[in-house]
Design a protein around this motif. Structure first.
Motif, mmCIF file in Angstrom:
data_model
loop_
_atom_site.group_PDB
_atom_site.id
_atom_site.type_symbol
_atom_site.label_atom_id
_atom_site.label_comp_id
_atom_site.label_asym_id
_atom_site.label_seq_id
_atom_site.Cartn_x
_atom_site.Cartn_y
_atom_site.Cartn_z
ATOM 1 N N CYS A 2 5.395 -4.419 6.116
ATOM 2 C CA CYS A 2 5.309 -3.753 4.824
ATOM 3 C C CYS A 2 4.292 -4.430 3.935
ATOM 4 N N LEU A 3 3.668 -5.463 4.439
ATOM 5 C CA LEU A 3 2.715 -6.171 3.610
ATOM 6 C C LEU A 3 1.459 -5.340 3.415
ATOM 7 N N SER A 4 0.924 -5.425 2.231
ATOM 8 C CA SER A 4 -0.346 -4.785 1.955
ATOM 9 C C SER A 4 -1.177 -5.798 1.185
ATOM 10 N N ILE A 5 -2.484 -5.772 1.402
ATOM 11 C CA ILE A 5 -3.316 -6.754 0.724
ATOM 12 C C ILE A 5 -4.386 -6.063 -0.112
ATOM 13 N N PRO A 6 -4.701 -6.648 -1.286
ATOM 14 C CA PRO A 6 -5.783 -6.085 -2.092
ATOM 15 C C PRO A 6 -7.130 -6.514 -1.496
ATOM 16 N N ALA A 7 -7.991 -5.548 -1.212
ATOM 17 C CA ALA A 7 -9.277 -5.855 -0.585
ATOM 18 C C ALA A 7 -10.394 -5.149 -1.342
ATOM 19 N N LYS A 8 -11.556 -5.763 -1.317
ATOM 20 C CA LYS A 8 -12.700 -5.201 -2.046
ATOM 21 C C LYS A 8 -13.541 -4.345 -1.102
ATOM 22 N N LYS B 2 -9.076 -12.108 -6.040
ATOM 23 C CA LYS B 2 -8.822 -11.187 -7.132
ATOM 24 C C LYS B 2 -7.548 -10.375 -6.891
ATOM 25 N N TYR B 3 -6.861 -10.068 -7.945
ATOM 26 C CA TYR B 3 -5.593 -9.330 -7.914
ATOM 27 C C TYR B 3 -4.476 -10.125 -7.251
ATOM 28 N N ILE B 4 -4.728 -11.382 -6.911
ATOM 29 C CA ILE B 4 -3.655 -12.210 -6.359
ATOM 30 C C ILE B 4 -3.463 -13.441 -7.239
ATOM 31 N N ASP B 5 -4.513 -14.261 -7.339
ATOM 32 C CA ASP B 5 -4.380 -15.538 -8.052
ATOM 33 C C ASP B 5 -3.900 -15.368 -9.497
ATOM 34 N N PRO B 221 4.536 -13.892 -7.704
ATOM 35 C CA PRO B 221 5.632 -14.458 -8.503
ATOM 36 C C PRO B 221 5.692 -13.905 -9.929
ATOM 37 N N VAL B 222 4.534 -13.721 -10.544
ATOM 38 C CA VAL B 222 4.537 -13.185 -11.914
ATOM 39 C C VAL B 222 5.117 -11.769 -11.928
ATOM 40 N N ASP B 223 4.736 -10.976 -10.921
ATOM 41 C CA ASP B 223 5.268 -9.614 -10.826
ATOM 42 C C ASP B 223 6.793 -9.642 -10.738
#
Ligand code: SF4
Lengths: 89, 360
Positions: A2-8, B2-5, B221-223
């Motif tokens: 179920c993991l999804s990752i943000p990618a550019k 980006k969108y993680i850290d 964690p913030v989410d």
């Protein structure tokens, strides 16, 4: 799974895109999104090889702004605690 | 990255922890239904940041965990047909069936390929026209649209050797069933990536029927801390509803294109969940229009062994939030990620594995 990752998105070739995450690149299938609405530089969530959603830059920034207030509050409380030498909460 | 850290900022997490402490006056149990959340919560040590009034419990949101052993048994039976190649996500490969696992069958010579995407399985089908490719379709609304895309593509290309064995499931019936069964919780941390596809509407029955709030959360964690704060505020003010915390990825209407493809290919069917039993319209099966790509219609499962559940495994109770992994006598002794007894220890999203890795 179920993991999804943000990618550019680096490059769009028809219905697939080359995307980067950290240092690695991935191919993402774009069939679940409207290709017309995507361009290099956009961030998408990738799940099992599919881009399932474009990340909303404005919403992300709005959240981060709200968090900045929390952070300020936290720092103020830290300072106060240090001055009084006792825990506030 | 980006969108993680940005969403891992320690200061923000601490500030949210303080806000939660301030806002929480009564004991509450919040359930995270998504296995990805279970993993993040344990990995980032969220429970230690919360006041004694707030307890988090894991729910039935790990697809591998809720899938029945007989699904694995049937996949193994398919793999024993000599012209079949099984294509599967890596998550399933070590899941114990009644007598064997796909990994063991593979070692014994069965043709089993681990794929990252269902589109890879489609490619195998194109390259091996003389073989039958059976893709093991598991997962919730996040994953099911991918299977739908592949089936639509196979249909268009007349790829008659591509089949999906669907154990896809949808989340809302399980969320209702838990409450109907009397599991006591005060709110749901809603699954972020399921909701990316479905949007927020599917959860509206939860506040309407049970008066419980649902906050759709991201995975950093913030989410998670912010979602917990939002739920506490809902509970404290009595204004329970469906809210989205994970706004950067979840639109209220979801991903409509993905929903349409999913509805085109699949129809709701009753399905069995570990811990919950058969739930009405909780599974997705292929519509008759696409039955040429339905493994269960086209592939023989001769030789399928009778179902046998492992003794002592309380995975079903864990999935309902009634027991914690540590309550299981096998946990960490007989049952470990290297040698799992039950499915909750195999999957990286399973509560038993998450506790084993981060909270032993
Ligand atoms: S620790 Fe292993 S045996 Fe016990 S409930 Fe979890 S998966 Fe089942």
């Amino acid at each position: 799974m179920c993991l999804s990752i943000p990618a550019k998105i680096e490059k769009i070739n028809g219905e697939t895109a080359v995307c980067s995450v950290g240092g690695s690149t991935y191919e993402a299938n774009l069939m679940m999104l409207s290709v017309e609405e995507l361009e290099p530089g956009d961030y998408v969530l990738i799940h099992t090889g599919f881009a399932i959603q474009k990340l909303d830059k404005d919403e992300a920034e709005a959240s981060l702004e709200a968090f900045a207030d929390f952070k300020k509050l936290n720092e103020e409380m830290d300072r106060e605690e240090n001055e009084k030498n006792q825990r506030l909460i | 990255m980006k969108y993680i850290d940005e969403f891992r900022d320690r200061k923000v997490v601490q500030a949210l922890a303080q806000e939660i402490r301030k806002a929480s006056t009564q004991p509450v149990k919040l359930m995270e239904v998504c296995g990805g959340h279970t993993m993040s919560i344990q990995k980032f040590g969220i429970p230690a940041l919360l006041p004694g009034t707030v307890e988090l419990i894991s729910g039935p949101g790990c697809p591998v965990c809720v899938t029945s052993r007989s699904y694995i048994d049937k996949a193994i039976a398919y793999s024993q047909q000599k012209d079949v190649i099984i294509a599967t996500y890596g998550d399933l490969i070590r899941v114990p069936g009644s007598e064997s696992s796909l990994e063991k069958e593979h070692a014994g010579g069965a043709q089993i390929r681990v794929v990252y995407s269902v589109m890879d399985a489609l490619q195998i089908a194109r390259e091996h026209p003389q073989k039958k490719i059976v893709f093991l379709g598991i997962g919730f609304e996040t994953t099911a649209p991918g299977s739908a895309v592949a089936i639509l593509q196979a249909y268009r290309e007349k790829l008659t050797n591509f089949f999906v064995f669907s154990a896809h499931k949808v989340m809302p019936p399980a969320m209702s069933a838990l409450i109907d069964e009397g599991v006591k919780i005060n709110g749901y941390i809603g699954p972020g990536h399921v909701s990316t596809i479905t949007g927020m509407k599917i959860y509206e029955g939860i506040p309407a029927k049970y008066g419980l709030g649902v906050v759709i959360s991201g995975f950093e964690p913030v989410d998670l801390m912010q979602s917990i704060l939002m739920l506490i505020k809902q509970i404290e003010t009595g204004n329970t509803r469906v809210e989205i915390q994970y706004k950067r990825a979840v639109k209220p209407e979801g991903n409509v294109k993905a929903q349409q493809m999913m509805n085109e290919v699949f129809e709701p069917a009753d399905d069995w969940w570990r811990g919950l039993g058969v739930l009405k319209e909780s599974g997705l099966k292929l519509r008759s229009k696409y039955s040429a790509h339905d493994a269960e219609v086209n592939i023989s499962a001769d030789g399928m062994v009778p179902l046998r559940e492992p003794k002592g495994c309380i995975c079903g109770e864990v999935l309902k939030g009634l027991k914690k992994p540590k309550d299981c006598r096998l946990f960490g002794k007989v049952c470990t990620p290297r040698d799992p007894v039950g499915s909750c220890m195999v999957s990286s999203e399973g509560a038993c594995q998450a506790y084993y890795l981060y909270n032993r």
